[in-house]
Design an enzyme around this catalytic site. Structure first.
Site, PDB file in Angstrom:
ATOM      1  N   ASP A 168    -110.080 -37.566   4.115  1.00 51.87           N
ATOM      2  CA  ASP A 168    -110.847 -38.072   5.310  1.00 51.87           C
ATOM      3  C   ASP A 168    -111.570 -36.958   5.862  1.00 51.87           C
ATOM      4  OD1 ASP A 168    -109.735 -40.646   5.159  1.00 51.87           O
ATOM      5  OD2 ASP A 168    -107.870 -39.982   6.439  1.00 51.87           O
ATOM      6  N   GLY A 183    -100.564 -38.546   2.697  1.00 54.78           N
ATOM      7  CA  GLY A 183    -101.451 -39.324   1.688  1.00 54.78           C
ATOM      8  C   GLY A 183    -101.788 -38.209   0.799  1.00 54.78           C
ATOM      9  N   ARG A 187     -93.637 -39.760   2.564  1.00 51.77           N
ATOM     10  CA  ARG A 187     -93.553 -39.702   4.093  1.00 51.77           C
ATOM     11  C   ARG A 187     -92.133 -39.752   4.261  1.00 51.77           C
ATOM     12  NH1 ARG A 187     -98.888 -40.370   5.331  1.00 51.77           N
ATOM     13  NH2 ARG A 187    -100.097 -41.514   4.038  1.00 51.77           N
ATOM     14  N   ASP A 244    -110.805 -34.773   8.312  1.00 49.41           N
ATOM     15  CA  ASP A 244    -110.536 -34.955   9.900  1.00 49.41           C
ATOM     16  C   ASP A 244    -109.604 -33.850  10.505  1.00 49.41           C
ATOM     17  OD1 ASP A 244    -108.228 -35.523   8.277  1.00 49.41           O
ATOM     18  OD2 ASP A 244    -107.698 -37.413   9.464  1.00 49.41           O
ATOM     19  N   ASP A 277    -102.693 -33.667   8.885  1.00 51.93           N
ATOM     20  CA  ASP A 277    -102.061 -33.101  10.153  1.00 51.93           C
ATOM     21  C   ASP A 277    -100.902 -33.519  10.387  1.00 51.93           C
ATOM     22  OD1 ASP A 277    -102.889 -35.613  10.437  1.00 51.93           O
ATOM     23  OD2 ASP A 277    -104.104 -35.414  12.454  1.00 51.93           O
ATOM     24  N   THR A 299    -106.643 -33.871   2.035  1.00 53.10           N
ATOM     25  CA  THR A 299    -106.700 -35.275   2.600  1.00 53.10           C
ATOM     26  C   THR A 299    -108.395 -35.575   2.433  1.00 53.10           C
ATOM     27  OG1 THR A 299    -107.067 -36.600   4.603  1.00 53.10           O
ATOM     28  CG2 THR A 299    -106.786 -34.227   5.147  1.00 53.10           C
ATOM     29  N   ARG A 329    -110.031 -44.169   9.297  1.00 55.04           N
ATOM     30  CA  ARG A 329    -109.489 -45.049  10.168  1.00 55.04           C
ATOM     31  C   ARG A 329    -109.949 -44.403  11.830  1.00 55.04           C
ATOM     32  NH1 ARG A 329    -103.915 -44.677   9.390  1.00 55.04           N
ATOM     33  NH2 ARG A 329    -104.475 -44.453   6.969  1.00 55.04           N
TER      34      ARG A 329
HETATM   35  P1  ATP Z   1    -102.488 -38.219   5.963  1.00 49.33           P
HETATM   36  O1  ATP Z   1    -103.755 -37.408   6.719  1.00 49.33           O
HETATM   37  O2  ATP Z   1    -103.461 -38.364   4.595  1.00 49.33           O
HETATM   38  O3  ATP Z   1    -101.995 -39.210   6.306  1.00 49.33           O
HETATM   39  P2  ATP Z   1    -100.578 -36.465   6.638  1.00 49.33           P
HETATM   40  O4  ATP Z   1    -100.050 -35.250   6.366  1.00 49.33           O
HETATM   41  O5  ATP Z   1    -101.094 -36.594   8.238  1.00 49.33           O
HETATM   42  O6  ATP Z   1    -101.376 -37.032   5.723  1.00 49.33           O
HETATM   43  P3  ATP Z   1     -98.290 -38.077   7.733  1.00 49.33           P
HETATM   44  O7  ATP Z   1     -97.513 -39.206   7.119  1.00 49.33           O
HETATM   45  O8  ATP Z   1     -98.837 -38.130   9.235  1.00 49.33           O
HETATM   46  O9  ATP Z   1     -99.464 -37.494   6.624  1.00 49.33           O
HETATM   47  O10 ATP Z   1     -97.005 -36.691   7.455  1.00 49.33           O
HETATM   48  C1  ATP Z   1     -96.465 -36.542   6.512  1.00 49.33           C
HETATM   49  C2  ATP Z   1     -95.037 -36.288   6.727  1.00 49.33           C
HETATM   50  O11 ATP Z   1     -94.876 -35.123   7.542  1.00 49.33           O
HETATM   51  C3  ATP Z   1     -94.163 -37.336   7.416  1.00 49.33           C
HETATM   52  O12 ATP Z   1     -93.831 -38.327   6.474  1.00 49.33           O
HETATM   53  C4  ATP Z   1     -93.032 -36.388   8.048  1.00 49.33           C
HETATM   54  O13 ATP Z   1     -92.299 -36.205   7.248  1.00 49.33           O
HETATM   55  C5  ATP Z   1     -93.791 -35.016   8.376  1.00 49.33           C
HETATM   56  N1  ATP Z   1     -94.162 -35.037   9.997  1.00 49.33           N
HETATM   57  C6  ATP Z   1     -95.294 -35.681  10.467  1.00 49.33           C
HETATM   58  N2  ATP Z   1     -95.224 -35.976  11.732  1.00 49.33           N
HETATM   59  C7  ATP Z   1     -94.018 -34.945  12.153  1.00 49.33           C
HETATM   60  C8  ATP Z   1     -93.207 -34.649  13.472  1.00 49.33           C
HETATM   61  N3  ATP Z   1     -93.817 -34.719  14.492  1.00 49.33           N
HETATM   62  N4  ATP Z   1     -92.248 -33.883  13.121  1.00 49.33           N
HETATM   63  C9  ATP Z   1     -91.715 -33.659  12.113  1.00 49.33           C
HETATM   64  N5  ATP Z   1     -92.062 -33.907  10.727  1.00 49.33           N
HETATM   65  C10 ATP Z   1     -93.225 -34.664  10.946  1.00 49.33           C
END
Ligand code: ATP
Length: 328
Positions: A132, A15, A76, A134, A107, A130, A176
């Site tokens: 949030d 995000g 993503r 978090d 994360d 992010t 969330r």
């Molecule tokens: P937000 O907190 O805003 O949702 P985020 O970084 O946690 O941000 P995610 O959609 O969970 O967002 O992760 C972003 C991208 O990181 C995913 O689309 C994927 O490409 C990669 N990713 C997440 N988890 C894994 C994993 N376990 N193994 C490999 N790549 C991952």
């Protein structure tokens, strides 16, 4: 500087949040300052696998300090979750002779970075972006402060109409799994009640508390609800419940939604993003890898990515108490 990294890549993933552009700017300019090449990767891990790269210099990032979103775009990517996808990404980095990767995201993005490092030994560094707030290992994530300012601006406006009509407003804010936005914006916006995922107030107590507020002379009320509040009803069901169990109030709902992610970053977020970018690049050039940069007790610190991912942020109990006292 002790490492022999000559070229660093930077991407934004997951995000988006206000301040990401400032962090990109900082990474690019810190590289320029240390005579290290910098490459921007478009569309997060998806662009990494596709080699969607652009060489960046100090001038490539002019005029973005006040812009929300991310000029590198975020994405993503399910393919990056697969080993084949990550092999492609590694090949692209090798072909472009890139020696380190800065990942700005949440994360999930850090989990991807950590797995990538474990598989290929590729140096990675995380910047927490992010709204949030978090992520363990930093008191503030990039965008949190800006999002709070956006939310309180909205609450102030809604309060004007609430008080003109004796209305009770439920305002849903993002969060969330965590209630940091709800709790802070609720206090700053003068909310009567704040519903967060960490605490189950219960429907009866909510109605009791609103009745108490009214008896004490309040003619309108604002209740801030985090998306993932513990009562287990969505905000429209909450409205219906209160409609049925309280008389004399015109109950309305406002879901703030994605506007909370946008907007020009606040002064706090701009300074934080600038500091984080410098710390991320310089740490990498000093041979450190697999860390997330964060703000702790006012200082820039490094937290192992593994801890940043697994650690849980806690709600500030003192703030909860302050909010209780303020709604007297
Ligand atoms: P937000 O907190 O805003 O949702 P985020 O970084 O946690 O941000 P995610 O959609 O969970 O967002 O992760 C972003 C991208 O990181 C995913 O689309 C994927 O490409 C990669 N990713 C997440 N988890 C894994 C994993 N376990 N193994 C490999 N790549 C991952």
């Amino acid at each position: 500087m002790t490492s022999n990294i000559k070229k660093i890549a930077v991407l934004t993933s997951g995000g988006d949040s206000p301040g990401m552009n400032v962090a990109i700017r900082s990474v690019v300019r810190t590289c320029a300052y240390h005579n290290v090449e910098c490459v921007g990767v478009y569309r997060g891990y998806q662009g990494l696998m596709e080699g969607d790269f652009k060489q960046m210099d100090a001038r490539s990032v002019r005029g973005i300090i006040n812009k929300g979103g991310t000029i590198l775009k975020s994405a993503r990517s399910n393919e990056f979750r697969t080993k084949e996808g990550r092999i492609k990404a590694h090949q692209q980095l090798r072909d472009a002779e890139i020696g380190g990767l800065v990942v700005i995201g949440g994360d999930g993005s850090f989990t991807g970075a950590l797995i990538f490092n474990q598989e290929f030994g590729f140096p990675v560094m995380g910047i927490p972006g992010t709204i949030d707030n978090d992520i363990f290992g930093t008191s503030h994530t990039l965008g949190f402060d800006t999002a709070l300012n956006t939310v309180i601006d909205a609450i102030d406006k809604i309060r004007d109409t609430a008080s003109s009509h004796n209305r009770l407003f439920f305002i849903e804010v993002m969060g969330r799994d965590v209630g940091h936005i709800a709790l802070n914006a609720g206090i700053a916006g003068g909310a009567e009640e704040i519903l967060i995922p960490e605490e189950d107030l219960g429907l009866e107590r909510l109605v009791e508390s609103l009745n108490r507020s009214r008896k004490s002379g309040k003619s309108s009320s604002i209740v801030i609800v985090a998306e993932g509040d513990k009562i287990g009803k969505n905000i429209f069901e909450l409205k219906d419940y209160v409609d049925e169990n309280m008389e004399g109030y015109d109950v309305r709902v406002s879901v703030l939604g994605h506007m909370q992610r946008g907007g020009s970053p606040s002064c706090f977020d701009r300074v934080l993003a600038s500091r984080m970018g410098v710390k991320a690049v310089e740490s990498m050039l000093n041979g450190q890898t697999n860390y997330m940069v964060g703000l702790m007790d006012g200082k820039m610190e490094l937290t192992p990515l593994d801890n940043a991912i697994k650690g849980k942020t806690k709600i500030n109990l003192e703030l909860l108490r302050v909010s209780d006292i303020m709604s007297t």
